[in-house]
Design an enzyme around this catalytic site. Sequence first.
Site, mmCIF file in Angstrom:
data_model
loop_
_atom_site.group_PDB
_atom_site.id
_atom_site.type_symbol
_atom_site.label_atom_id
_atom_site.label_comp_id
_atom_site.label_asym_id
_atom_site.label_seq_id
_atom_site.Cartn_x
_atom_site.Cartn_y
_atom_site.Cartn_z
ATOM 1 N N SER A 151 -26.554 -16.264 34.902
ATOM 2 C CA SER A 151 -26.638 -14.818 35.094
ATOM 3 C C SER A 151 -26.859 -14.513 36.571
ATOM 4 C CB SER A 151 -27.800 -14.261 34.272
ATOM 5 O OG SER A 151 -27.967 -12.889 34.556
ATOM 6 N N THR A 182 -11.508 -5.438 31.013
ATOM 7 C CA THR A 182 -11.175 -5.600 32.430
ATOM 8 C C THR A 182 -12.312 -6.314 33.157
ATOM 9 O OG1 THR A 182 -9.869 -3.591 32.348
ATOM 10 C CG2 THR A 182 -10.563 -4.333 34.541
ATOM 11 N N HIS A 231 -28.031 -11.852 38.247
ATOM 12 C CA HIS A 231 -29.163 -11.085 38.788
ATOM 13 C C HIS A 231 -30.445 -11.893 38.944
ATOM 14 C CE1 HIS A 231 -31.684 -9.941 35.154
ATOM 15 N NE2 HIS A 231 -30.596 -10.367 34.543
ATOM 16 N N GLY A 256 -26.317 -13.330 31.170
ATOM 17 C CA GLY A 256 -26.824 -14.537 30.522
ATOM 18 C C GLY A 256 -26.878 -14.390 29.008
ATOM 19 N N SER A 257 -27.285 -13.229 28.538
ATOM 20 C CA SER A 257 -27.416 -13.033 27.087
ATOM 21 C C SER A 257 -26.066 -13.202 26.398
ATOM 22 C CB SER A 257 -27.982 -11.646 26.777
ATOM 23 O OG SER A 257 -29.272 -11.509 27.338
ATOM 24 N N CYS A 287 -39.267 -9.477 28.273
ATOM 25 C CA CYS A 287 -38.783 -9.106 26.949
ATOM 26 C C CYS A 287 -39.926 -9.009 25.952
ATOM 27 C CB CYS A 287 -37.774 -10.133 26.451
ATOM 28 S SG CYS A 287 -36.686 -10.697 27.739
ATOM 29 N N ASN A 337 -38.043 -19.747 31.582
ATOM 30 C CA ASN A 337 -38.226 -18.511 32.340
ATOM 31 C C ASN A 337 -39.684 -18.073 32.444
ATOM 32 O OD1 ASN A 337 -37.249 -18.268 29.514
ATOM 33 N ND2 ASN A 337 -37.954 -16.174 29.748
HETATM 34 C C1 LIG Z 1 -32.801 -13.563 32.141
HETATM 35 C C2 LIG Z 1 -32.513 -14.654 31.191
HETATM 36 C C3 LIG Z 1 -31.494 -14.548 30.230
HETATM 37 C C4 LIG Z 1 -30.716 -13.263 30.037
HETATM 38 O O1 LIG Z 1 -29.851 -13.002 31.090
HETATM 39 P P1 LIG Z 1 -29.263 -11.502 31.266
HETATM 40 O O2 LIG Z 1 -28.239 -11.625 32.332
HETATM 41 O O3 LIG Z 1 -30.416 -10.651 31.670
HETATM 42 O O4 LIG Z 1 -28.688 -11.114 29.953
HETATM 43 C C5 LIG Z 1 -31.219 -15.630 29.422
HETATM 44 N N1 LIG Z 1 -31.918 -16.774 29.539
HETATM 45 C C6 LIG Z 1 -32.895 -16.931 30.433
HETATM 46 C C7 LIG Z 1 -33.600 -18.238 30.533
HETATM 47 C C8 LIG Z 1 -33.233 -15.874 31.287
HETATM 48 O O5 LIG Z 1 -34.217 -16.034 32.178
#
Ligand SMILES: *Cc1c(COP(=O)(O)O)cnc(C)c1O
Length: 394
Positions: free
Chosen positions: A199, A237, A201, A70-71, A324, A151
């Site tokens: 993302s 890759t 996970h 996501g980042s 975070c 989040n």
């Molecule tokens: C977890 C999260 C991210 C970051 O995602 P990663 O895959 O951990 O880098 C970005 N935005 C929100 C709203 C999130 O909850």
Amino acid sequence: MRVYADNAATTHISDNALAEMIKYYGPEYENASSLHAYGQAAADALADARRRIAACLGCDERGIIFTSGGSEADNQALISAAHLGAKKGKKHLISTAVEHHAILHTLDKLKKEGFEVTLLPVDSKGRVTAGQVEDAIREDTALVSVMFANNEIGTVMPVKEIGAVCREKKVLFHTDAVQAAGHLRINVEEMNIDMLSVSAHKFHGPKGTGLLYAKRGIALESLICGGAQEKGKRAGTENLPAIMGMATALEDACRNLDEYTARVSALRDKVIDALSKIPRSIVNGDRENRLPNNVNMCFEGIEGESLLLMLDMYGIAASSGSACTSGSLDPSHVLLAIGLPHETAHGSLRLTFSEYTTEEEVDYIIDKVPGIVAKLRDMSPVWERMMKEEKANA
Ligand SMILES: *Cc1c(COP(=O)(O)O)cnc(C)c1O
């Protein structure tokens, strides 16, 4: 009893996703860029993942590029849109005060490059309106980025309406949908979304993988120099095992979405209703427009960190603020943005559930939290002062 109630930080991988990944780490390990038949089978799998994911998100599969999460997707979306805008003399960006740091810190970086950033304030429930966005858009606005769902407090934004405003004003619209994907119905086309970050996970897929969707015609800037993978938009890759795991997890989540929403939002409401009976407690976020798995509350007079440690001793994994920000002494920017005083914002508890959360686990939480809060308040000088003030005012 061990209760994992920190699913907004990360989720455990599903059996289906893991099995799929093992296949692509093991027998089907080839590189999707190789020209031999095995490589072509890998390329076919990659194309298949893209199709399956696009079907879940209601978008054109050709707009999807795979990222490390996501980042990275957030970074790439903002940097690309900003630089595209700058080419046309547009150097104004709009976002909100409650975004994830992957957005906020990228905006800080862009500010140093000379971009002007407007961060829209949110109401006491953590929402911005399409009207606010409309009022903030200027001739030189290059991008609007508003998260799909928060989040920390779980508030769901009026994404479709904001998208409609952006379309009308011909401004690009990006949404960080990391908390929404797999938890809420998303349809990129219907919701007027130009760019979207996901993302894996956060919905029982693997860590370190995600995607950025960008509508046709948006020339994404590659953040990594190297090969021509992902149509030259993302060198390196492709992480095929993780991508296959993500596609499987997202498909499973989308298939079960109605059942998940009904069952988990009932658990959520049960916890909120029960913990609201604790005196001087506050429910953070919006009770209507809320992620099905999010509980966020403040208990006045106590520290969130102490609460977490006590819950941990009972085997309950929860969070205070976001993963975070925990570790720092600053209260969450989200809780401050919804207008909580510093002192109250320190006493927050976030419980986030998943499709695996059981009624039994939720009952255990409801059983434990009130006693822990009472115990911490007994030891708290802040609480003692509050009670004195209450008596004096009575
Ligand atoms: C977890 C999260 C991210 C970051 O995602 P990663 O895959 O951990 O880098 C970005 N935005 C929100 C709203 C999130 O909850």
